[in-house]
Motif scaffolding. Structure first.
Motif, mmCIF file in Angstrom:
data_model
loop_
_atom_site.group_PDB
_atom_site.id
_atom_site.type_symbol
_atom_site.label_atom_id
_atom_site.label_comp_id
_atom_site.label_asym_id
_atom_site.label_seq_id
_atom_site.Cartn_x
_atom_site.Cartn_y
_atom_site.Cartn_z
ATOM 1 N N LYS A 191 62.841 37.530 16.116
ATOM 2 C CA LYS A 191 62.686 37.550 17.567
ATOM 3 C C LYS A 191 63.458 38.748 18.082
ATOM 4 C CE LYS A 191 62.442 32.524 17.922
ATOM 5 N NZ LYS A 191 63.090 31.329 18.476
ATOM 6 N N THR A 192 63.053 39.240 19.233
ATOM 7 C CA THR A 192 63.749 40.370 19.846
ATOM 8 C C THR A 192 64.036 40.050 21.303
ATOM 9 O OG1 THR A 192 61.655 41.430 20.416
ATOM 10 C CG2 THR A 192 62.701 42.108 18.345
ATOM 11 N N ARG A 193 65.094 40.672 21.809
ATOM 12 C CA ARG A 193 65.416 40.553 23.227
ATOM 13 C C ARG A 193 66.155 41.818 23.644
ATOM 14 N NH1 ARG A 193 68.931 35.335 22.270
ATOM 15 N NH2 ARG A 193 70.480 36.163 20.842
ATOM 16 N N PRO A 194 66.111 42.121 24.940
ATOM 17 C CA PRO A 194 66.801 43.322 25.425
ATOM 18 C C PRO A 194 68.310 43.202 25.228
ATOM 19 C CG PRO A 194 65.397 42.371 27.138
ATOM 20 C CD PRO A 194 65.410 41.422 25.999
ATOM 21 N N LEU A 195 68.962 44.312 25.181
ATOM 22 C CA LEU A 195 70.415 44.327 24.992
ATOM 23 C C LEU A 195 71.126 43.619 26.145
ATOM 24 C CD1 LEU A 195 72.553 45.322 23.021
ATOM 25 C CD2 LEU A 195 72.703 47.413 24.339
ATOM 26 N N LYS A 196 70.543 43.660 27.329
ATOM 27 C CA LYS A 196 71.174 42.991 28.473
ATOM 28 C C LYS A 196 71.235 41.473 28.287
ATOM 29 C CE LYS A 196 66.879 42.750 31.060
ATOM 30 N NZ LYS A 196 66.081 43.283 32.134
ATOM 31 N N GLU A 197 70.341 40.901 27.442
ATOM 32 C CA GLU A 197 70.330 39.467 27.167
ATOM 33 C C GLU A 197 70.930 39.131 25.802
ATOM 34 O OE1 GLU A 197 66.317 38.116 27.521
ATOM 35 O OE2 GLU A 197 66.073 38.985 29.516
ATOM 36 N N ALA A 198 71.488 40.111 25.138
ATOM 37 C CA ALA A 198 72.009 39.924 23.788
ATOM 38 C C ALA A 198 73.307 39.119 23.798
ATOM 39 C CB ALA A 198 72.261 41.285 23.143
ATOM 40 N N THR A 199 73.707 38.691 22.622
ATOM 41 C CA THR A 199 74.968 37.973 22.486
ATOM 42 C C THR A 199 76.124 38.931 22.767
ATOM 43 O OG1 THR A 199 75.135 38.495 20.128
ATOM 44 C CG2 THR A 199 73.999 36.439 20.723
ATOM 45 N N ALA A 200 77.260 38.374 23.077
ATOM 46 C CA ALA A 200 78.436 39.189 23.385
ATOM 47 C C ALA A 200 78.832 40.051 22.188
ATOM 48 C CB ALA A 200 79.598 38.296 23.797
ATOM 49 N N LEU A 201 78.684 39.509 20.991
ATOM 50 C CA LEU A 201 79.029 40.259 19.783
ATOM 51 C C LEU A 201 78.114 41.475 19.609
ATOM 52 C CD1 LEU A 201 80.922 40.284 17.346
ATOM 53 C CD2 LEU A 201 79.261 38.884 16.131
ATOM 54 N N SER A 202 76.824 41.291 19.880
ATOM 55 C CA SER A 202 75.874 42.405 19.767
ATOM 56 C C SER A 202 76.160 43.478 20.808
ATOM 57 C CB SER A 202 74.442 41.907 19.919
ATOM 58 O OG SER A 202 74.087 41.088 18.833
ATOM 59 N N LYS A 203 76.470 43.062 22.019
ATOM 60 C CA LYS A 203 76.804 44.028 23.071
ATOM 61 C C LYS A 203 78.052 44.818 22.697
ATOM 62 C CE LYS A 203 74.826 41.457 26.934
ATOM 63 N NZ LYS A 203 75.113 40.710 28.161
ATOM 64 N N ALA A 204 79.036 44.108 22.162
ATOM 65 C CA ALA A 204 80.274 44.780 21.753
ATOM 66 C C ALA A 204 80.011 45.762 20.619
ATOM 67 C CB ALA A 204 81.311 43.747 21.324
ATOM 68 N N LYS A 205 79.163 45.377 19.676
ATOM 69 C CA LYS A 205 78.827 46.261 18.547
ATOM 70 C C LYS A 205 78.112 47.513 19.057
ATOM 71 C CE LYS A 205 78.009 46.886 14.025
ATOM 72 N NZ LYS A 205 78.900 46.700 12.920
ATOM 73 N N ALA A 206 77.176 47.344 19.988
ATOM 74 C CA ALA A 206 76.463 48.489 20.552
ATOM 75 C C ALA A 206 77.417 49.423 21.273
ATOM 76 C CB ALA A 206 75.370 48.015 21.501
ATOM 77 N N LYS A 207 78.388 48.834 21.950
ATOM 78 C CA LYS A 207 79.353 49.659 22.684
ATOM 79 C C LYS A 207 80.287 50.402 21.722
ATOM 80 C CE LYS A 207 80.763 48.513 26.847
ATOM 81 N NZ LYS A 207 81.431 47.815 27.951
ATOM 82 N N THR A 208 80.753 49.732 20.665
ATOM 83 C CA THR A 208 81.672 50.379 19.726
ATOM 84 C C THR A 208 80.971 51.457 18.908
ATOM 85 O OG1 THR A 208 81.298 48.697 18.033
ATOM 86 C CG2 THR A 208 83.179 48.377 19.496
ATOM 87 N N LEU A 209 79.690 51.262 18.628
ATOM 88 C CA LEU A 209 78.948 52.277 17.877
ATOM 89 C C LEU A 209 78.458 53.398 18.772
ATOM 90 C CD1 LEU A 209 76.845 50.012 15.514
ATOM 91 C CD2 LEU A 209 78.811 51.420 14.925
ATOM 92 N N ASN A 210 78.750 53.284 20.057
ATOM 93 C CA ASN A 210 78.363 54.295 21.034
ATOM 94 C C ASN A 210 76.848 54.484 21.066
ATOM 95 O OD1 ASN A 210 79.321 55.789 23.074
ATOM 96 N ND2 ASN A 210 79.989 57.523 21.835
#
Length: 173
Positions: A91-110
């Motif tokens: 399944k897929t969902r936009p980053l705005k609806e992602a889990t907190a861990l996924s959002k944090a990973k996206a932010k740390t990986l820039n």
């Protein structure tokens, strides 16, 4: 169903995305999607197979944990297309609806708001097509023509090296 004080939280019994409009399923200009809802036994190769149709352009997977990953696509248009497609086993969902861990990973990986660099372009092909269509001969200096030829040779060699590196990576597994 969890009871917390006087509030009870229920998980949905139906997939709500089936009732959303394409605008609601949009990723709002982001080229990153969270990939979830798959077995922890899936490997990187399995996920690449699921997204094989979209790998003709830039596509990259960043793992968050065993059952969540981030899919980085070439553009928001490709990400929207993936978001609105039913894919097998994931399944897929936009980053705005992602889990907190996924959002944090996206932010740390820039990964957030990282535009892809535009490739260097060469005018020789366009010049040749236009001059042929108009029936005129365009005068270009020999040094400029040689620079354009060298740029094309460099681009071909870079493409070959990237293909070799990809092949070497797959052969390592």
């Amino acid at each position: 169903m969890n009871k917390m004080g006087k509030v009870s939280v229920q998980t949905p019994t139906q997939e709500y995305r089936n009732f959303q409009t394409p605008e609601e399923r949009s990723c709002d200009g982001e080229n990153i999607l969270e990939i979830y809802g798959f077995s922890s036994t899936l490997t990187n190769r399995d996920l690449m197979d699921v997204f094989a149709a979209y790998s003709r352009t830039f596509f990259h997977i960043k793992w968050v944990d065993d059952t969540h990953a981030l899919g980085v696509f070439a553009s928001p248009l490709v990400a929207d297309e993936v978001l609105n497609t039913n894919l097998p086993n994931v399944k897929t969902r936009p980053l705005k609806e992602a889990t907190a861990l996924s959002k944090a990973k996206a932010k740390t990986l820039n990964l957030i708001s990282t535009p892809l660099p535009r490739p260097k372009t060469c005018l020789s092909s366009a010049r040749r097509l236009v001059s042929g269509a108009l029936g005129i001969r365009v005068q270009v200096s020999e040094t400029k023509r040689e620079e354009e030829r060298q740029m094309l040779r460099d681009a071909r060699e870079k493409k070959r090296q990237e293909a070799r590196q990809r092949q070497d990576i797959w052969e390592k597994d």
